[in-house]
Design a protein around this motif. Structure first.
Motif, PDB file in Angstrom:
ATOM      1  N   GLN A   1       0.845  -1.197   0.000  1.00  0.00           N
ATOM      2  CA  GLN A   1       0.000   0.000   0.000  1.00  0.00           C
ATOM      3  C   GLN A   1       0.883   1.252   0.000  1.00  0.00           C
ATOM      4  O   GLN A   1       1.985   1.254   0.559  1.00  0.00           O
ATOM      5  CB  GLN A   1      -0.913   0.008   1.224  1.00  0.00           C
ATOM      6  N   SER A   2       0.423   2.323  -0.598  1.00  0.00           N
ATOM      7  CA  SER A   2       1.180   3.570  -0.652  1.00  0.00           C
ATOM      8  C   SER A   2       0.924   4.390   0.615  1.00  0.00           C
ATOM      9  O   SER A   2      -0.213   4.813   0.875  1.00  0.00           O
ATOM     10  CB  SER A   2       0.792   4.378  -1.887  1.00  0.00           C
ATOM     11  N   PHE A   3       1.979   4.632   1.374  1.00  0.00           N
ATOM     12  CA  PHE A   3       1.855   5.452   2.577  1.00  0.00           C
ATOM     13  C   PHE A   3       1.709   6.926   2.209  1.00  0.00           C
ATOM     14  O   PHE A   3       1.078   7.696   2.934  1.00  0.00           O
ATOM     15  CB  PHE A   3       3.090   5.242   3.464  1.00  0.00           C
ATOM     16  N   LYS A   4       2.276   7.333   1.091  1.00  0.00           N
ATOM     17  CA  LYS A   4       2.254   8.730   0.693  1.00  0.00           C
ATOM     18  C   LYS A   4       0.846   9.225   0.396  1.00  0.00           C
ATOM     19  O   LYS A   4       0.560  10.423   0.524  1.00  0.00           O
ATOM     20  CB  LYS A   4       3.155   8.921  -0.528  1.00  0.00           C
ATOM     21  N   LYS A   5      -0.061   8.300   0.005  1.00  0.00           N
ATOM     22  CA  LYS A   5      -1.435   8.690  -0.307  1.00  0.00           C
ATOM     23  C   LYS A   5      -2.284   8.898   0.947  1.00  0.00           C
ATOM     24  O   LYS A   5      -3.395   9.416   0.856  1.00  0.00           O
ATOM     25  CB  LYS A   5      -2.083   7.631  -1.189  1.00  0.00           C
ATOM     26  N   LEU A   6      -1.788   8.499   2.107  1.00  0.00           N
ATOM     27  CA  LEU A   6      -2.557   8.638   3.343  1.00  0.00           C
ATOM     28  C   LEU A   6      -2.507  10.071   3.859  1.00  0.00           C
ATOM     29  O   LEU A   6      -1.508  10.788   3.668  1.00  0.00           O
ATOM     30  CB  LEU A   6      -2.000   7.697   4.410  1.00  0.00           C
ATOM     31  N   ILE A   7      -3.578  10.468   4.521  1.00  0.00           N
ATOM     32  CA  ILE A   7      -3.574  11.775   5.200  1.00  0.00           C
ATOM     33  C   ILE A   7      -2.541  11.773   6.304  1.00  0.00           C
ATOM     34  O   ILE A   7      -1.904  12.783   6.607  1.00  0.00           O
ATOM     35  CB  ILE A   7      -4.980  12.086   5.775  1.00  0.00           C
ATOM     36  N   LEU A   8      -2.335  10.617   6.895  1.00  0.00           N
ATOM     37  CA  LEU A   8      -1.350  10.476   7.971  1.00  0.00           C
ATOM     38  C   LEU A   8       0.053  10.851   7.502  1.00  0.00           C
ATOM     39  O   LEU A   8       0.863  11.367   8.294  1.00  0.00           O
ATOM     40  CB  LEU A   8      -1.360   9.042   8.498  1.00  0.00           C
ATOM     41  N   SER A   9       0.349  10.615   6.216  1.00  0.00           N
ATOM     42  CA  SER A   9       1.661  10.974   5.686  1.00  0.00           C
ATOM     43  C   SER A   9       1.897  12.473   5.814  1.00  0.00           C
ATOM     44  O   SER A   9       2.963  12.914   6.270  1.00  0.00           O
ATOM     45  CB  SER A   9       1.765  10.545   4.222  1.00  0.00           C
ATOM     46  N   ARG A  10       0.905  13.290   5.450  1.00  0.00           N
ATOM     47  CA  ARG A  10       1.034  14.744   5.577  1.00  0.00           C
ATOM     48  C   ARG A  10       1.120  15.175   7.036  1.00  0.00           C
ATOM     49  O   ARG A  10       1.831  16.116   7.374  1.00  0.00           O
ATOM     50  CB  ARG A  10      -0.168  15.432   4.907  1.00  0.00           C
ATOM     51  N   VAL A  11       0.380  14.462   7.890  1.00  0.00           N
ATOM     52  CA  VAL A  11       0.420  14.789   9.327  1.00  0.00           C
ATOM     53  C   VAL A  11       1.815  14.541   9.885  1.00  0.00           C
ATOM     54  O   VAL A  11       2.369  15.358  10.646  1.00  0.00           O
ATOM     55  CB  VAL A  11      -0.630  13.954  10.087  1.00  0.00           C
ATOM     56  N   ILE A  12       2.437  13.411   9.525  1.00  0.00           N
ATOM     57  CA  ILE A  12       3.782  13.091  10.004  1.00  0.00           C
ATOM     58  C   ILE A  12       4.788  14.135   9.511  1.00  0.00           C
ATOM     59  O   ILE A  12       5.639  14.614  10.276  1.00  0.00           O
ATOM     60  CB  ILE A  12       4.206  11.686   9.521  1.00  0.00           C
ATOM     61  N   ILE A  13       4.665  14.517   8.237  1.00  0.00           N
ATOM     62  CA  ILE A  13       5.600  15.502   7.679  1.00  0.00           C
ATOM     63  C   ILE A  13       5.450  16.852   8.375  1.00  0.00           C
ATOM     64  O   ILE A  13       6.442  17.503   8.738  1.00  0.00           O
ATOM     65  CB  ILE A  13       5.375  15.643   6.161  1.00  0.00           C
ATOM     66  N   ARG A  14       4.205  17.298   8.584  1.00  0.00           N
ATOM     67  CA  ARG A  14       3.975  18.573   9.291  1.00  0.00           C
ATOM     68  C   ARG A  14       4.524  18.528  10.708  1.00  0.00           C
ATOM     69  O   ARG A  14       5.114  19.503  11.192  1.00  0.00           O
ATOM     70  CB  ARG A  14       2.466  18.869   9.304  1.00  0.00           C
TER      71      ARG A  14
END
Length: 368
Positions: A292-305
């Motif tokens: 599965q692509s982690f980058k497509k998750l909203i969680l990915s943006r949350v982790i980066i922020r």
């Protein structure tokens, strides 16, 4: 108990008293540290030598626990024509009556020398009183050679020069080695100080960011992550909640407080708090090789922020790379889908070396 040592300085053939702590063996030869000032008081206190003190080659005459006894040995060695070593009967050399150059500016040493000279004169005076012998008549002065002639000859010739070319070379070599050692020591100290200063600045910046991020949340996030998420369905529920703006902001605040001293450490702490290795075994950053692509998750943006709040100078590309590295090794960690059921001693293979490095960094972060 530390002893005093009566030694002969080879370069000057001079006798003096030093602390046993000042004597070292260098290149199969005994050397002695010598302070530039307050020699007597420092020797009496057995002061630990400073590496900046100059070194002189020596020979040892005698050891004793008492300083007064050492003074007697020193005076005896100065007055005797031949000084004998404590370990052998070899001839060590004749006494030199002049004051060595290394003692010329030491008022402490001059005071003791005057005391020794006064004591010697007193002994001589007492000896003259005991042995009251008649004086012999002085020989007649030569008419052709006046007394002034001897004085003029001494002034013309000058005092004897005891410094030989070989001695000068040894002194120059010792001085060069000492200066080189001092320069290397100074460079190493300055490099370590620069490293310490940089580490202190980084730690201070990290603590300030943590204090700024430590704001009250709308609800207790610890209740939500009592256990890491273990199934994809649980992660899907979290994704639905992250669509809410307030919930997403609270998650970012919470994860930024958990951040570590480096980007790599922060990613590891955040992802381990949210999910298990079993869950992350099914994900990769871009969703390759059937994952599965982690980058497509909203969680990915949350982790980066969250990481950018902790590490302001970092970049999104660096954070994404670290997330990809974490997900890459998740299957091989405890609980992962490819974790082998072996003994504890054999459980760490080459694929786990990266994880071990992470653990070391975590420990450093905890010490901070």
């Amino acid at each position: 108990m530390t002893n005093f040592a009566v030694v002969i300085f080879d370069d000057e053939e001079a006798v003096d008293i030093v602390s046993e702590k000042w004597i070292i063996k260098k290149q199969e030869k005994l050397h002695c540290y010598w302070p530039r000032q307050n020699v007597v008081s420092r020797a009496k206190r057995h002061e630990i030598p400073d590496p900046k003190w100059p070194l002189y080659p020596i020979r040892i005459v005698k050891y004793t626990e008492l300083y007064e006894k050492a003074k007697e040995y020193r005076d005896q060695a100065k007055n005797d024509s031949v000084v004998e070593s404590n370990d052998s009967d070899e001839e060590l050399g004749r006494r030199v009556s002049r004051v060595p150059k290394r003692l010329a500016d030491d008022s402490d040493y001059e005071a003791e020398s005057e005391e020794s000279i006064g004591s010697a004169k007193k002994k001589k005076s007492n000896a003259e009183k005991v042995m009251d012998l008649p004086k012999l008549p002085e020989p007649p002065q030569s008419i052709s050679t006046p007394r002034a002639g001897r004085k003029n000859f001494d002034e013309m010739v000058g005092p004897p020069n005891l410094t030989t070319p070989s001695t000068s070379r040894r002194i120059a070599t010792i001085t060069s080695i000492t200066q080189s050692t001092d320069e290397t020591f100074k460079k190493n100290v300055l490099m370590k100080l620069d490293t310490i200063v940089e580490n202190q600045k980084e730690q201070l910046s990290f603590l300030r960011r943590q204090a700024a991020n430590h704001q009250p949340l709308d609800f207790d996030m610890e209740d939500m992550f009592l256990q890491p998420l273990d199934a994809k369905e649980e992660l899907d529920d979290l994704e639905e909640k992250l669509k809410g703006t307030d919930f997403r902001k609270n998650i970012i605040k919470y994860l930024s407080v958990l951040g570590g001293p480096t980007v790599k450490a922060s990613i590891k702490i955040m992802l381990r708090k949210i999910g298990s290795n079993k869950l992350w075994s099914s994900y990769s950053m871009k969703g390759r090789k059937g994952k599965q692509s982690f980058k497509k998750l909203i969680l990915s943006r949350v982790i980066i922020r969250s990481c950018l709040r902790v590490h302001e100078k970092s970049k999104e590309s660096i954070i994404e790379t670290e997330i990809g590295e974490f997900l890459k090794y998740a299957p091989h960690r405890p609980g992962g889908t490819k974790m082998k059921a072996v003994t504890i001693d054999d459980s760490i293979d080459d694929s786990m070396e990266e994880d071990d490095d992470d653990t070391t960094e975590d420990l450093v972060g905890l010490d901070i």
